[in-house]
Design an enzyme around this catalytic site. Sequence first.
Site, mmCIF file in Angstrom:
data_model
loop_
_atom_site.group_PDB
_atom_site.id
_atom_site.type_symbol
_atom_site.label_atom_id
_atom_site.label_comp_id
_atom_site.label_asym_id
_atom_site.label_seq_id
_atom_site.Cartn_x
_atom_site.Cartn_y
_atom_site.Cartn_z
ATOM 1 N N THR A 1 -2.245 8.218 -3.746
ATOM 2 C CA THR A 1 -1.647 8.489 -5.049
ATOM 3 C C THR A 1 -0.152 8.544 -4.885
ATOM 4 O O THR A 1 0.362 9.231 -4.017
ATOM 5 C CB THR A 1 -2.138 9.819 -5.635
ATOM 6 O OG1 THR A 1 -1.857 10.845 -4.685
ATOM 7 C CG2 THR A 1 -3.610 9.769 -5.928
ATOM 8 N N THR B 1 -0.890 4.773 3.909
ATOM 9 C CA THR B 1 0.027 4.317 4.956
ATOM 10 C C THR B 1 -0.666 3.807 6.216
ATOM 11 O O THR B 1 -0.108 2.984 6.931
ATOM 12 C CB THR B 1 0.974 5.455 5.397
ATOM 13 O OG1 THR B 1 0.187 6.566 5.819
ATOM 14 C CG2 THR B 1 1.895 5.861 4.279
ATOM 15 N N ASP B 2 -1.883 4.272 6.492
ATOM 16 C CA ASP B 2 -2.472 3.990 7.810
ATOM 17 C C ASP B 2 -2.526 2.507 8.161
ATOM 18 O O ASP B 2 -2.112 2.103 9.236
ATOM 19 C CB ASP B 2 -3.881 4.588 7.899
ATOM 20 C CG ASP B 2 -3.833 6.054 8.324
ATOM 21 O OD1 ASP B 2 -2.726 6.626 8.268
ATOM 22 O OD2 ASP B 2 -4.878 6.606 8.703
ATOM 23 N N LYS C 1 3.687 0.906 11.665
ATOM 24 C CA LYS C 1 3.735 2.364 11.504
ATOM 25 C C LYS C 1 3.902 2.968 12.885
ATOM 26 O O LYS C 1 2.996 2.920 13.703
ATOM 27 C CB LYS C 1 2.453 2.889 10.848
ATOM 28 C CG LYS C 1 2.519 4.387 10.527
ATOM 29 C CD LYS C 1 1.283 4.885 9.803
ATOM 30 C CE LYS C 1 1.470 6.354 9.416
ATOM 31 N NZ LYS C 1 0.308 6.932 8.743
#
Lengths: 438, 623
Positions: free
Chosen positions: A106, A182-183, A261
Site C-alpha cells: 500500500t 519492495t522484495d 535491493k
Amino acid sequence: MADFDGYRGNSLEFLMRSEAGVGDMVEVGTEWGVITGTVVPRYQYDDDRHIVLKLPSGYNVGLSIDRLKGLTRKSSGEKPAFAPPPPPPSPKEDLPRVAILGTGGTIASRVDYRTGAVHPAISSEELYALIPELSEVARIEPEIIFSVYSENIEPENWSRIAERVSEAVAGGIDGVVITHGTDTLGYTAAALTFALQGVPIPVILTAAQRSSDRPSSDAVLNLVGAVSVAGYASFSGVYVAMHDSESDGRVALHLGTRVRKNHTSARDAFKSVGVSPAALWSREGLEIHLEGLPQRRKAAKFSSKPRFEAKVALLKFFPSMPLTLLEALANGGTRGVVIEGTGLGHVNSKNIPFIRRFAEHGGLVCMASQCINGRVNMNVYDTGRDLLSAGVIPLEDMLAETALAKAMWVLANSNSIEEARSMMRASLCGEITERTLR
Amino acid sequence: MKVGIEVHQQLATKKKLFCSCPIVKSETLPLQFERRLRPTQSELGHIDPAAVFEFAKGRSNVYRWNPESSCLVEADEEPPHKMNEEAIDTSILIAQLLHSNLVDEIHVMRKIVIDGSNTSGFQRTAVIALGGELSVEGEEVGVQTVTLEEDAARILGEDAHSRFFALDRLGVSLVEISLDPIMGTPEQVEKAALYLGRALRSTGRVARGLGTIRQDLNISTTGGSVVEVKGVQKLNLLAKVIVYELTRQVGLGKIAADIKKRGIRRVRCTTKDVTDLFRSATSKVLVKSVKSGERVVCVSAEGLAGLLGYEPYQGIRLGKELAEIARANSLGGVIHSDEFGRQGVSKEEAEELEKAMGAGKGSAFVLVAGDESKANGTAALLEVRLGQALGGVPAETRAATEEGETRYMRPRPGPARMYPETDVPEIVVSPRRKERLFEDVPVPWGEKVKEYEKKYSLSPELALQVYDSEFAHTFERLAQGTRLTPSVIATLLVEIPVRLTREGIKEEKIGEEVLVELVHAIDEGRVAKEAAPDLLRVVGEGKAVNVEEAAKFLKLKRLGQAELGRIIDEVVRKNRSMILSKGEDAFSPLMGEVMKEVRGRVDGQLVGEALRLRLRKRGKGKG
Ligand SMILES: [Zn+2]
C-alpha cells in the site's frame, strides 16, 4: 454475528460462551477489579489463552482467560464509520494523465485506530485526499490490477502488468506508475524492461520501505516523485523510483535492468549497480545523470512482448553444492539456468560434466557473479575456460536477478536455442555495460 | 484545582528499549539526515489538531547522530528489535512496588507523535500494569497506569526551516507512572512526585542525573479546560509551575468575565494583509520586516480594545498568550493595539489601520509579521485564540520553563491515537516471572535512609538529602574509599551544592566529577575543607572547569608547616599584650585572626593545634 478475528481454541470458546466478539465493548472481572474495554483482534499464531482488550486510553492489554472472572458484553461494536475523506482538490485539465497501477503493497492508507486495521487508499479521490500535492502534479488514474505480496509475484504477474501498460499507452496515457512491494521489485523492473522494449513513455515502479500508515513513511515522496517523472520526464523506459538516501529529499531513478535491493530495511535500499542512477528527482526538478536514455515519443506505435518462460532457475553456487542439483533441475523440465558463480564466474569443476550435458540437450546455461559488483571473465582460470567449452554463456556485468528475468523473457521470445543464446550475449536494454567504471 | 501528574523516569538499562545501542550522551553528532512527518488520517477522516498544527508549520526535522549511541532503529531505517527484557523486569518491579496489577500479556502500541521528536512519527509504548497506590506520608494517592515506553529524541534547537534533534536519547527505556488527579495544594502534588521519585530510586535500577526524570502535569481549575504542561525537569519547580499555571487560568477567567461584561457573546475577528500601510512605518521592527519582503497581517477583534494589555495578575495578559502562539510558529511575536505606543506605532498609523480594517469602535488590533504563508497561518491561529478568550482557558499543551512558568506549545491533541506496533510481538508475563521478580522487590526507601543514618552516623536530614540526591552511590563509594568522615562527604556532595544553587548558581554546572575531585583533594590535603564553598562557587560561575583550576584562581596554595608557623608567630607578636593580659582566653581571638590569613589553605583543626602549641611554648618559655 460476532466476529472472532484471530481467536481460536480456548479463547475463542471463552468469547463465544460470553456471546462477545471483536469490536464489542465488554466488562471483565480480574483478580483485582473490573476492566472495561473493547475486544480487539489477535494474530493468527498467537496462543489461545489470552484475550486482548483496548482500554479507553487507547492501550491494548492481554488478559489471561484462566484468571478472568467472567466477561459481560456491554454493547456491540460500532462498525467502523467509513466517512468520506475530506473533499479532494480536483486537478487542472491541462495536467498530464498518469496511470497508477497497483500490484500489492500500500502506497497510501488510512488507519482505523479503533481496531488497528490499515485500509489502503484505492480510488483517485482517496489518493488525492491523502496526498493533496498529487493534484498539482497530474490527473491520476489509479487501478488495482492485482494485490500480491512482492515475494509471491510470478512471471505471469509480469505479463499482466506489461499488457496493462501496453493498453494504457494505446489509450494515450502520458506516463505509468506501478506500485509494488519492495522484495522482488528489482526482478519485476528487469522483466518489464524486456517486455516493454521501445515503450514510448516513462514507466516508473515505486514502493515503500516504511508502510504508508506511518507519519514517517517514504511512500509519499516516492509516489509524488514517480508520478512527476511519469508525467513530465523527457525520457522513456522502465525505471525504479525510490529514496536516494535516508533523507526525505531526492528520489533516485534506477534503470530497470541495473537495480538491486541492497538493504533489507533502509529507505535507500535500492541501488544502481555498475552505473549511476539514470536521474535524480526532487521537488526542485529532475536532473539526468545518464546519457543516451531513450526519448519520450508522442503517438508512437507500441506493442509489448509480455510472455515469459517460467522454467528457468537461478542457482547460487556454494562450496558443498550437490552434483545432482543441476540434474534434478534438468529432469524437472528446467529450460534455462542462470548460475551465480564465485568470483569471475566459477563453480566446482566437478559440475562441469553435468553442465555440458544440460547444454548439449538444448538447455540455456549462463554465468553471472555472486560478487554483485564487477564483471565475469571466464578466460582467466582453467575452470572458467572449461565452463565456456561446456557451453556456459558469460553474462559480463549483468546482475544475476536481471539475468534470470532476461533468460525467462528470451526463452519465450526466441525461435531457437541458438537465437536465445545470442540474445543473452547481447545487451538489449542496457543490462550489459561495456566499461566497468566502479 | 485539579492536577494530574505523570512521572517519566528513565531506566538504567544497559541497552535501549528496542535495539542494542548503549545509553550514551554523545558529545559529537557527525552524521545527519532530514525528514518530514505527515499527519496520517484516521478512518473517520479527521486528522489530529495537534498533528495538523505541526505539519502546517512546514518545517522539516534534521536528525543528528553518532554510531556510538544510535543505529538504524533510531533512524527509523530498521524495524524495532525485541523489547528489552531488563527494562520489562524493571518496570514489573516498579509496578509491584506501587501495588499495581500486572497485565498478563504486554502489547506494544504506536502512539502518534508528530512534533519530530520520534523519527517514526509515533512513540512505542505499552501498559505494564493497571491501578495501585502510592503512599505519601500516610495518605494514599491512586496509581492509574504503569507504562513502559521509549524516550524521545533530544531537541537541539530550531530555525525557521527545521527543527534539530539528537538521536542519542531516542529509544532509552522510560517508565511512565500516571497518578490519579490530586485535589489539594501545589505542595501536595510536589510531595507526591517526590515520594514517587524516592520509590523509583529504591529499585536501584533507574537512571540518575538531570533530565532522567521528567514530570508532565494536567492542570485545570473548576469548570475550565485541562491544560497539559510538559517537561518539568526539576522537582522543586513543580509547585511553582502549578501556581503559575493556576494563576494564568484564573486570570484568563477574569479576562473572559470582563469580555462578557462588555456584552460580547462572540468575538468577531477580521484578518487583512496590511503590509502597504507600514512601508514607511515608525516602528523599527515593522520597517525591518517590510523591507526584507515580509508581510504584515492584522487581526482585529471587535470590542476587545484595552483587554489585550489588561493584566489581572502580574504577567498574565491576553496579548502575551497571542505572542506565545506567534513564537511557537517561529515568528518574533505580535504587536497589539494596547501597546502600540510602546512599540513605536504612531497615532496616525493606528488611525489608518483602524480605517483599513474597517473595524468597529473599541476594536483591538494584533499585528504579526513574517513570510506570507507563515504570517497568514499564524493570523488564523490568533483568530482562533481570540475567539477562545470568551471561554477563559483553552485546552492546550504548554511547556514548563526553567523559571517555573508555562509557554504555549500547540493545541491539545485529540484522544490518544494509538494502534498496535505490529513489528514487536506481544510478551506473555508468566506467573513465574512475576514471582521471581517479587523476590527482588527492594527495601522501602525509608529503611534505606535509616540505614544511611546508622551506618554512616548521618543526621536524619542529611541522610535523606543524600538519598534524594543523584550521588547516593558516589557517597557510599567515597565513604568507603577515603579517610574523611561520612558527614563531611555528605556535606560536600549535597549540602554545599544546594546552598550554592540557592545563591543562583546553576545546578548542572557542578557535576559529579567536580565533587568527586573536591572530596579527593580534601582527603589528600591538597585543599582545606573550609575552601569547599569558594572552590565550587568559582566552578559554578564558570571561572574554572575543575577544582585544581579553581584553587589556582583563588590563589589557594596549601600552606606549608613553616609558613603557617611564620604567620602564627607574626599574629602572636602583634598581640603580645593581649596574650599577657588574657592568658588562655586569648586563644579564640587569635585563632580568628590566624584563620583570616590562612582560610582555605590549611585545615582549621591543624591551625588550632599549631596555635595552641605555640601559645603553650610561649608560656613555658616565659617560665
Ligand atoms: Zn539503536
